[in-house]
Design a protein around this motif. Structure first.
Motif, PDB file in Angstrom:
ATOM      1  N   ARG A   1     -45.619  33.369 -32.936  1.00 52.21           N
ATOM      2  CA  ARG A   1     -46.048  32.004 -32.238  1.00 52.21           C
ATOM      3  C   ARG A   1     -46.737  32.330 -30.927  1.00 52.21           C
ATOM      4  O   ARG A   1     -46.471  33.450 -30.196  1.00 52.21           O
ATOM      5  CB  ARG A   1     -44.586  31.505 -32.084  1.00 52.21           C
ATOM      6  CG  ARG A   1     -43.754  30.843 -33.382  1.00 52.21           C
ATOM      7  CD  ARG A   1     -42.670  30.141 -32.990  1.00 52.21           C
ATOM      8  NE  ARG A   1     -42.625  28.906 -32.205  1.00 52.21           N
ATOM      9  CZ  ARG A   1     -42.145  27.957 -31.980  1.00 52.21           C
ATOM     10  NH1 ARG A   1     -40.806  28.236 -32.121  1.00 52.21           N
ATOM     11  NH2 ARG A   1     -42.616  26.784 -31.508  1.00 52.21           N
ATOM     12  N   PRO A   2     -47.493  31.184 -30.340  1.00 54.34           N
ATOM     13  CA  PRO A   2     -48.093  31.582 -29.002  1.00 54.34           C
ATOM     14  C   PRO A   2     -47.106  31.648 -27.805  1.00 54.34           C
ATOM     15  O   PRO A   2     -45.908  31.313 -28.222  1.00 54.34           O
ATOM     16  CB  PRO A   2     -48.912  30.087 -28.908  1.00 54.34           C
ATOM     17  CG  PRO A   2     -48.846  29.519 -30.304  1.00 54.34           C
ATOM     18  CD  PRO A   2     -47.679  30.191 -31.035  1.00 54.34           C
ATOM     19  N   MET A   3     -47.450  32.111 -26.968  1.00 52.30           N
ATOM     20  CA  MET A   3     -46.436  32.498 -25.890  1.00 52.30           C
ATOM     21  C   MET A   3     -45.993  31.194 -25.044  1.00 52.30           C
ATOM     22  O   MET A   3     -46.288  30.159 -25.357  1.00 52.30           O
ATOM     23  CB  MET A   3     -47.385  33.060 -24.477  1.00 52.30           C
ATOM     24  CG  MET A   3     -47.660  34.607 -24.873  1.00 52.30           C
ATOM     25  SD  MET A   3     -46.353  35.648 -25.060  1.00 52.30           S
ATOM     26  CE  MET A   3     -45.604  35.219 -23.685  1.00 52.30           C
ATOM     27  N   PHE A   4     -44.539  31.395 -24.816  1.00 53.67           N
ATOM     28  CA  PHE A   4     -43.746  30.348 -24.150  1.00 53.67           C
ATOM     29  C   PHE A   4     -44.461  30.121 -22.653  1.00 53.67           C
ATOM     30  O   PHE A   4     -44.993  30.807 -22.234  1.00 53.67           O
ATOM     31  CB  PHE A   4     -42.435  30.741 -24.154  1.00 53.67           C
ATOM     32  CG  PHE A   4     -42.170  32.082 -23.754  1.00 53.67           C
ATOM     33  CD1 PHE A   4     -42.145  32.263 -22.307  1.00 53.67           C
ATOM     34  CD2 PHE A   4     -41.824  32.928 -24.531  1.00 53.67           C
ATOM     35  CE1 PHE A   4     -42.056  33.560 -21.801  1.00 53.67           C
ATOM     36  CE2 PHE A   4     -41.598  34.382 -24.456  1.00 53.67           C
ATOM     37  CZ  PHE A   4     -41.554  34.488 -22.901  1.00 53.67           C
ATOM     38  N   ALA A   5     -44.088  28.853 -22.298  1.00 56.67           N
ATOM     39  CA  ALA A   5     -44.459  28.557 -20.847  1.00 56.67           C
ATOM     40  C   ALA A   5     -43.443  29.040 -19.893  1.00 56.67           C
ATOM     41  O   ALA A   5     -43.898  29.376 -18.600  1.00 56.67           O
ATOM     42  CB  ALA A   5     -44.608  27.043 -20.862  1.00 56.67           C
ATOM     43  N   ALA A   6     -42.234  29.112 -20.158  1.00 57.97           N
ATOM     44  CA  ALA A   6     -41.131  29.637 -19.015  1.00 57.97           C
ATOM     45  C   ALA A   6     -40.020  30.088 -19.754  1.00 57.97           C
ATOM     46  O   ALA A   6     -39.775  29.999 -21.015  1.00 57.97           O
ATOM     47  CB  ALA A   6     -40.882  28.414 -18.351  1.00 57.97           C
ATOM     48  N   VAL A   7     -39.179  30.797 -19.015  1.00 58.92           N
ATOM     49  CA  VAL A   7     -38.050  31.475 -19.605  1.00 58.92           C
ATOM     50  C   VAL A   7     -36.901  30.853 -18.684  1.00 58.92           C
ATOM     51  O   VAL A   7     -37.111  30.323 -17.687  1.00 58.92           O
ATOM     52  CB  VAL A   7     -37.715  32.853 -19.072  1.00 58.92           C
ATOM     53  CG1 VAL A   7     -36.538  33.698 -19.562  1.00 58.92           C
ATOM     54  CG2 VAL A   7     -39.043  33.744 -19.484  1.00 58.92           C
ATOM     55  N   GLU A   8     -35.833  30.495 -19.311  1.00 56.17           N
ATOM     56  CA  GLU A   8     -34.553  29.599 -18.957  1.00 56.17           C
ATOM     57  C   GLU A   8     -33.506  30.454 -19.076  1.00 56.17           C
ATOM     58  O   GLU A   8     -33.487  31.474 -19.839  1.00 56.17           O
ATOM     59  CB  GLU A   8     -34.568  28.058 -19.638  1.00 56.17           C
ATOM     60  CG  GLU A   8     -35.667  27.504 -19.342  1.00 56.17           C
ATOM     61  CD  GLU A   8     -35.683  25.994 -19.903  1.00 56.17           C
ATOM     62  OE1 GLU A   8     -34.481  25.437 -20.046  1.00 56.17           O
ATOM     63  OE2 GLU A   8     -36.596  25.205 -19.747  1.00 56.17           O
ATOM     64  N   GLU A   9     -32.329  30.156 -18.462  1.00 56.32           N
ATOM     65  CA  GLU A   9     -30.986  30.918 -18.726  1.00 56.32           C
ATOM     66  C   GLU A   9     -30.776  31.162 -20.046  1.00 56.32           C
ATOM     67  O   GLU A   9     -30.200  32.492 -20.185  1.00 56.32           O
ATOM     68  CB  GLU A   9     -29.852  30.166 -18.189  1.00 56.32           C
ATOM     69  CG  GLU A   9     -29.779  29.800 -16.610  1.00 56.32           C
ATOM     70  CD  GLU A   9     -28.764  29.045 -16.050  1.00 56.32           C
ATOM     71  OE1 GLU A   9     -27.917  28.461 -17.031  1.00 56.32           O
ATOM     72  OE2 GLU A   9     -28.649  29.044 -14.883  1.00 56.32           O
ATOM     73  N   ASP A  10     -30.993  30.470 -20.965  1.00 53.54           N
ATOM     74  CA  ASP A  10     -30.422  30.784 -22.573  1.00 53.54           C
ATOM     75  C   ASP A  10     -31.562  30.758 -23.467  1.00 53.54           C
ATOM     76  O   ASP A  10     -31.306  30.737 -24.769  1.00 53.54           O
ATOM     77  CB  ASP A  10     -29.385  29.736 -22.882  1.00 53.54           C
ATOM     78  CG  ASP A  10     -28.427  29.743 -22.138  1.00 53.54           C
ATOM     79  OD1 ASP A  10     -27.659  30.766 -21.683  1.00 53.54           O
ATOM     80  OD2 ASP A  10     -27.777  28.631 -21.412  1.00 53.54           O
ATOM     81  N   GLY A  11     -32.718  30.702 -23.063  1.00 50.20           N
ATOM     82  CA  GLY A  11     -33.863  30.803 -24.150  1.00 50.20           C
ATOM     83  C   GLY A  11     -35.371  30.882 -23.448  1.00 50.20           C
ATOM     84  O   GLY A  11     -35.527  30.891 -21.936  1.00 50.20           O
ATOM     85  N   VAL A  12     -36.136  29.955 -24.161  1.00 53.19           N
ATOM     86  CA  VAL A  12     -37.556  29.766 -23.438  1.00 53.19           C
ATOM     87  C   VAL A  12     -38.045  28.448 -23.723  1.00 53.19           C
ATOM     88  O   VAL A  12     -37.711  27.988 -24.645  1.00 53.19           O
ATOM     89  CB  VAL A  12     -38.740  30.865 -24.180  1.00 53.19           C
ATOM     90  CG1 VAL A  12     -37.954  32.479 -23.745  1.00 53.19           C
ATOM     91  CG2 VAL A  12     -38.490  30.696 -25.645  1.00 53.19           C
TER      92      VAL A  12
END
Length: 362
Positions: free
Chosen positions: A259-270
């Motif tokens: 999958r293409p890159m995510f935009a941001a990281v969050e506490e429990d995932g992306v």
């Protein structure tokens, strides 16, 4: 260039920093030329970066280790690479009497007003006419910054510190990176837990064997970047990725659906670019390394483009011909390291001859 005229003591013809494949090769060729030198190694024991690799990496997984000069090749086997390669390096050091000192972590290298180089390691200093830098990349793992990366509450490690599959069992794991390490780690993680794979660019898969022309093209590409003073790039885009037999089970499980890159990281995932959220329990950053050359900063070797420009042979720093770099750019492989070690010794000998000729003329 930072200069330092406070250091005194005996003067060596060369100092090699690092005792991995490239450093040992350089030392071997320096000895053959009768050049007085020492090898300063930051580790407590022989083995270079190989002694720090994860336990599940075997000699079957590393696509062969090029033989050191005047030594037999290491056979492929199920033995752990972090045991087999260090034993091989240790035996080589003993057999050839290489002058390795350890542990000696080098802090910085400065230029003296008398034309010599000073290699500083804590309270100890070595004066030398030339330097061969063989520090590789292992100590400089690269993790790209994404918004929120510091807020993630799950497991987050770079491949350098990969603790093995059991640490991730039952944890939904996101593997980041488009290189061989990412492929290898997915190959074993997918067998014990749910995995996702993301890369910045679509992976380049190789369906056939890697021929000599492919290897030459990959090396030429990196050499071109280094000659232009650019940071060395990855060769995977040229050589491509290949699945080994032990990774076919992971492929059947869908581990290599990228999958293409995510935009941001969050506490429990992306958070994906389209705004949707993906829950994950662990992130493994298989995002590579950068050259470990910060100790050379006082010499100001970097070009305006951020890399160190080397000569046609691929080892002599154009900004300071006293300095040879091996395991950098096109020689950042076991095969390239041996060739670079030979060329670096030749570059050292060339500088020493020039230095003696200048001294005689005076």
């Amino acid at each position: 260039m930072e200069t330092d005229d406070t250091v005194t003591g005996p003067v060596l013809d060369a100092v090699v920093i690092g005792a991995g494949q490239a450093g040992l090769s350089a030392s071997y060729h320096l000895l053959r030329r009768g050049i007085d030198h020492v090898v300063l190694d930051a580790d407590d024991a022989p083995g270079g970066a190989w002694q720090h690799r994860w336990d599940s990496l075997t000699m079957h997984d590393v696509h062969g280790i090029a033989a050191l000069p005047d030594a037999p090749a290491l056979p492929e086997s199920g033995e752990r690479a972090n045991a087999a390669v260090p034993a091989y390096f240790a035996a080589y050091e003993r057999q050839h009497g290489l002058p390795v000192l350890r542990p000696v972590p080098v802090d910085r290298v400065t230029s003296q007003t008398d034309g010599l180089l000073a290699v500083h390691a804590g309270a100890r200093t070595w004066r030398t006419r030339t330097l061969v830098n063989a520090t590789g990349t292992w100590t400089q793992p690269f993790v790209p910054h994404y918004p929120g990366i510091e807020t993630f509450r799950g497991v987050q490690v770079h491949a350098r510190a990969y603790p093995g599959t059991e640490h991730f069992r039952g944890r939904r794991t996101l593997v980041v990176g488009g290189g061989a390490s990412a492929v290898q780690l997915l190959g074993e993680l997918a067998l014990v837990t749910d995995t996702l794979w993301v890369t910045r660019r679509p992976p380049v898969w190789r369906t056939g064997g890697l021929g000599p022309e492919d290897g030459r093209a990959a090396v030429a590409q990196v050499e071109d970047r280094v000659r232009r003073g650019l940071p060395p790039g990855s060769v995977v885009g040229v050589t491509g990725l290949v699945l080994r037999p032990q990774e076919l089970a992971a492929e059947r499980l869908g581990a290599y659906r990228r999958r293409p890159m995510f935009a941001a990281v969050e506490e429990d995932g992306v958070r994906w670019a389209d705004g949707s959220f993906e829950a994950v329990d662990a992130i493994v950053w298989a995002t590579g390394f950068r050259p470990a050359v910060s100790h050379l900063a006082p010499l100001h070797l970097r070009s305006e483009h951020g890399g160190i420009r080397l000569d046609e042979a691929g080892t002599t720093a154009l900004a300071d011909p006293r300095v040879q770099l091996v395991g950098y750019g096109p020689s950042a492989s076991t095969i390239g390291a041996n060739r670079a070690g030979r060329f670096a010794a030749r570059g050292v000998a060339r500088w020493l001859e020039r230095d003696r000729a200048v001294s005689t003329a005076r």
